[in-house]
Scaffold this active site. Structure first.
Site, PDB file in Angstrom:
ATOM      1  N   GLY A  93      24.470  27.635  30.964  1.00  0.00           N
ATOM      2  CA  GLY A  93      24.936  27.403  29.596  1.00  0.00           C
ATOM      3  C   GLY A  93      24.171  26.262  28.951  1.00  0.00           C
ATOM      4  CB  SER A  94      24.985  24.233  26.012  1.00  0.00           C
ATOM      5  OG  SER A  94      26.270  23.828  26.439  1.00  0.00           O
ATOM      6  N   GLY A 101      26.264  21.411  30.869  1.00  0.00           N
ATOM      7  CA  GLY A 101      25.700  21.081  32.185  1.00  0.00           C
ATOM      8  C   GLY A 101      25.917  19.627  32.568  1.00  0.00           C
ATOM      9  CD  GLU A 112      18.993  28.647  36.612  1.00  0.00           C
ATOM     10  OE1 GLU A 112      18.186  28.612  35.659  1.00  0.00           O
ATOM     11  OE2 GLU A 112      18.639  28.725  37.794  1.00  0.00           O
ATOM     12  CB  CYS A 130      17.957  30.399  28.544  1.00  0.00           C
ATOM     13  SG  CYS A 130      17.602  31.693  29.731  1.00  0.00           S
TER      14      CYS A 130
HETATM   15  P1  NAD Z   1      28.123  27.039  26.653  1.00  0.00           P
HETATM   16  O1  NAD Z   1      27.596  25.821  27.317  1.00  0.00           O
HETATM   17  O2  NAD Z   1      28.885  26.881  25.401  1.00  0.00           O
HETATM   18  O3  NAD Z   1      29.095  27.826  27.669  1.00  0.00           O
HETATM   19  C1  NAD Z   1      28.627  28.322  28.900  1.00  0.00           C
HETATM   20  C2  NAD Z   1      29.790  28.468  29.866  1.00  0.00           C
HETATM   21  O4  NAD Z   1      30.259  27.174  30.237  1.00  0.00           O
HETATM   22  C3  NAD Z   1      31.012  29.200  29.285  1.00  0.00           C
HETATM   23  O5  NAD Z   1      31.555  30.038  30.277  1.00  0.00           O
HETATM   24  C4  NAD Z   1      31.960  28.060  28.962  1.00  0.00           C
HETATM   25  O6  NAD Z   1      33.322  28.423  28.951  1.00  0.00           O
HETATM   26  C5  NAD Z   1      31.662  27.097  30.092  1.00  0.00           C
HETATM   27  N1  NAD Z   1      31.992  25.685  29.844  1.00  0.00           N
HETATM   28  C6  NAD Z   1      31.773  24.978  28.707  1.00  0.00           C
HETATM   29  N2  NAD Z   1      32.153  23.683  28.883  1.00  0.00           N
HETATM   30  C7  NAD Z   1      32.599  23.576  30.157  1.00  0.00           C
HETATM   31  C8  NAD Z   1      33.133  22.518  30.925  1.00  0.00           C
HETATM   32  N3  NAD Z   1      33.286  21.297  30.423  1.00  0.00           N
HETATM   33  N4  NAD Z   1      33.494  22.753  32.206  1.00  0.00           N
HETATM   34  C9  NAD Z   1      33.342  23.993  32.750  1.00  0.00           C
HETATM   35  N5  NAD Z   1      32.868  25.045  32.057  1.00  0.00           N
HETATM   36  C10 NAD Z   1      32.492  24.848  30.778  1.00  0.00           C
HETATM   37  O7  NAD Z   1      26.874  28.013  26.439  1.00  0.00           O
HETATM   38  P2  NAD Z   1      26.791  29.402  25.660  1.00  0.00           P
HETATM   39  O8  NAD Z   1      26.844  29.150  24.198  1.00  0.00           O
HETATM   40  O9  NAD Z   1      27.717  30.400  26.270  1.00  0.00           O
HETATM   41  O10 NAD Z   1      25.309  29.879  26.072  1.00  0.00           O
HETATM   42  C11 NAD Z   1      24.146  29.453  25.453  1.00  0.00           C
HETATM   43  C12 NAD Z   1      23.445  28.376  26.246  1.00  0.00           C
HETATM   44  O11 NAD Z   1      23.219  28.800  27.584  1.00  0.00           O
HETATM   45  C13 NAD Z   1      22.057  28.057  25.695  1.00  0.00           C
HETATM   46  O12 NAD Z   1      21.864  26.661  25.741  1.00  0.00           O
HETATM   47  C14 NAD Z   1      21.126  28.759  26.667  1.00  0.00           C
HETATM   48  O13 NAD Z   1      19.815  28.213  26.699  1.00  0.00           O
HETATM   49  C15 NAD Z   1      21.844  28.564  27.948  1.00  0.00           C
HETATM   50  N6  NAD Z   1      21.432  29.540  28.957  1.00  0.00           N
HETATM   51  C16 NAD Z   1      20.609  29.102  29.952  1.00  0.00           C
HETATM   52  C17 NAD Z   1      20.156  30.011  30.900  1.00  0.00           C
HETATM   53  C18 NAD Z   1      19.233  29.575  32.000  1.00  0.00           C
HETATM   54  O14 NAD Z   1      19.086  30.332  32.947  1.00  0.00           O
HETATM   55  N7  NAD Z   1      18.623  28.423  31.937  1.00  0.00           N
HETATM   56  C19 NAD Z   1      20.544  31.357  30.836  1.00  0.00           C
HETATM   57  C20 NAD Z   1      21.384  31.749  29.800  1.00  0.00           C
HETATM   58  C21 NAD Z   1      21.825  30.825  28.867  1.00  0.00           C
END
Ligand code: NAD
Length: 517
Positions: free
Chosen positions: A247-248, A252, A269, A303
């Protein structure tokens, strides 16, 4: 059901995936104990309600963890090649259900149907990879310094692997983790994105069937649903030795601290800010295809999406004109219709971020050369369709340093040597994917050398977007340093043990230490 859902067979797909009851918020995958609030999933394609899913309450979570813990005790004892056989059967089910699952991915997330199918294909590919791997979980043997001793290392399963995934790859990222974790002997608890909960239930239904057909314990694969609060139950839980979070960067950093506070392991990731360097020796036609697909594919919500194009000043105008001309050909609309190139953003919050990014680049002194904007009217009722935009900018603009998850491409100019372009490319906090377009061997090798790209992925004459499962996938710096999928990424799902066996009647100590009694 909406007109689009009916025309493109979404009902049938939901049926095939065991989701026909989903409108009532009652459908659960096996072992998905939902008694929390209800999440409604609306399609960004047409704004229609697809279904409702119950979230996991803290009490539900406890039950899931008990099931996972007891299932692990059985699963870890099964020989790895037999676990591989279960993953093989899962891959076969995915082959059978590729079309409905690809369609659901497209309708719930908004990527094109072709990309939805591609995502399921990645799941199938990683299953094949994991089946082979199940006979290759090898450690090294070393010569002992003590006579009559043998020393070697072996890998054991870790236990419960927690998986937190992002909305943009709602099914593949789970499979990259689970297929490997399962052959390694781990059980998995998955929290999909709250923006794509139905994809999570669909996948859980598929694996649950395989588990049932083989009379295996259901907790090998568990699903929990909800937002960050449900994710936090896992990140703070010392029964979960590894948390794999996609995720973001913002997420992370929070997850990494929570897991580190209990000395657990995390596999991160996170976001990228990917660039393609275009040198004077680049093939312009290939550059345009790579850059345009990289920037507008999945509506800029990968991503690995291309965010920056770093072009040599001697060919800047030529490349700019070619990319701008290609943008004029783009058709934006329903992603299930294969005639369209660009689908919607995930939701209206994402649309607001896109609009803010365009305002900010202008405020910082950039120049928009392909106008953006939000589309309205027939076919665009969800309010999530935007026009891919291009701005001329500088690398040190705050907005350029930031990952905007939308189709906004920044053109940056460099002069002189390729080292100057590499410095721009590396001059961001993220380190996921990078590419150079050149037919000059020296430039390509410099880009790939130790003083070249600082990213986890560095490509020559290929764009930044997309990757094959055979290589380890992930990025450096604030992208988080994690690696998953191919190569030796499996090692993170196991614990390493060094074993020394003495087959003599003496007990010599290491380093020649004497301890006479
Ligand atoms: P996001 O960070 O908003 O959410 C991702 C996941 O994390 C969701 O399931 C969310 O519920 C969970 N989450 C959020 N805050 C949390 C916390 N404090 N504790 C535990 N879980 C938590 O991201 P998004 O908007 O769903 O996805 C887009 C982002 O993901 C972009 O930044 C993209 O670059 C990244 N991404 C990276 C990869 C990679 O492999 N590097 C792959 C796909 C997406």
């Amino acid at each position: 059901m909406s007109k689009i859902a009916t025309a493109f067979g979404i009902n049938k797909a939901l049926d095939q995936l065991g989701l026909s009851e989903i409108n009532e918020g009652t459908s659960t995958g096996l072992n998905h104990f939902g008694s929390g609030e209800i999440i409604s999933s609306y399609s960004p394609v047409d704004g229609a309600l697809i279904g409702k899913v119950k979230t996991t309450s803290p009490a539900d979570y406890e039950k899931v963890m008990e099931t996972a813990t007891s299932s692990f005790k059985e699963w870890r004892l099964m020989p790895a090649p037999q676990r591989g056989e279960i993953v093989r059967q899962f891959g076969e089910k995915l082959r059978e259900l590729k079309e409905p699952l690809g369609k659901l991915v497209s309708y719930e997330m908004g990527k094109s149907y072709q990309e939805g199918l591609g995502e399921v294909q990645e799941m199938i590919d990683i299953c094949d990879f994991a089946v082979g791997l199940s006979r290759q979980l090898h450690g090294l043997t070393m010569h002992s310094e003590r006579p009559g001793h043998r020393m070697y290392e072996q890998y054991h399963p870790l236990g419960i692997v927690g998986i937190i995934s992002a909305f943009n790859f709602p099914v593949a990222v789970w499979a990259w983790n689970t297929a490997l974790a399962w052959v390694c002997g781990d059980v998995c608890v998955w929290k999909p994105s709250e923006k794509t909960p139905l994809c999570g239930v669909a996948c859980q239904n598929i694996i649950a069937q395989v588990i049932k057909e083989n009379n295996l314990p259901e907790g090998i694969s568990c699903l929990i649903n909800g937002d960050y609060k449900v994710g936090e139950l896992m990140t703070n839980d010392s029964r979960v030795p590894l948390v794999s979070a996609t995720g973001s960067i913002r997420m992370g950093k929070i997850v990494a601290q929570a897991v580190a506070a209990r000395l657990g392991k995390s596999l991160l990731e996170l976001g990228g800010n990917n660039a393609i360097i275009v040198t004077p020796d680049a093939d312009i036609k290939m550059t345009v295809i790579g850059a345009v697909f990289g920037a507008v594919g999945t509506a800029g919500q990968r991503c690995t999406s291309t965010r920056r194009l770093i072009i040599h000043d001697s060919i800047y105008d030529k490349v700019k004109d070619a990319v701008v001309a290609a943008y004029k050909q783009l058709r934006i609309g329903n992603p299930l219709d294969e005639n369209n190139h660009v689908g919607p953003l995930i939701d209206t919050d994402a649309v607001s971020m896109y609009k803010k990014a365009l305002e900010k680049v202008v405020a910082e002194g950039g120049k928009i050369i392909v106008e953006g904007g939000v589309l309205a009217g027939e076919g665009y009722e969800s309010g999530c369709y935007v026009k891919p935009a291009i701005a001329e900018a500088q690398n040190d603009f705050e907005i350029v340093q930031h990952e905007t998850f939308a189709p906004v491409l920044y053109l940056l100019k460099y002069s002189g040597d390729v080292e100057n372009a590499i410095a721009i490319q590396n001059g961001v906090v993220q380190g996921l994917s990078s590419a150079i377009m050149t037919n000059n061997l020296r430039e390509a090798e410099r880009f790939l050398s130790a003083w070249g790209s600082d990213c986890g992925i560095a490509n020559v004459n290929i764009g930044t977007s997309g990757a094959e499962i055979g290589g380890a996938f992930g990025g450096e710096k604030e992208t988080g340093g994690g690696r998953e999928s191919g190569s030796d990424a499996w090692k993170v799902y196991m614990r390493r043990q060094t074993n020394t066996i003495n087959y003599t009647t003496e007990l010599p100590l290491a380093q020649g230490i004497k301890f006479d009694l």
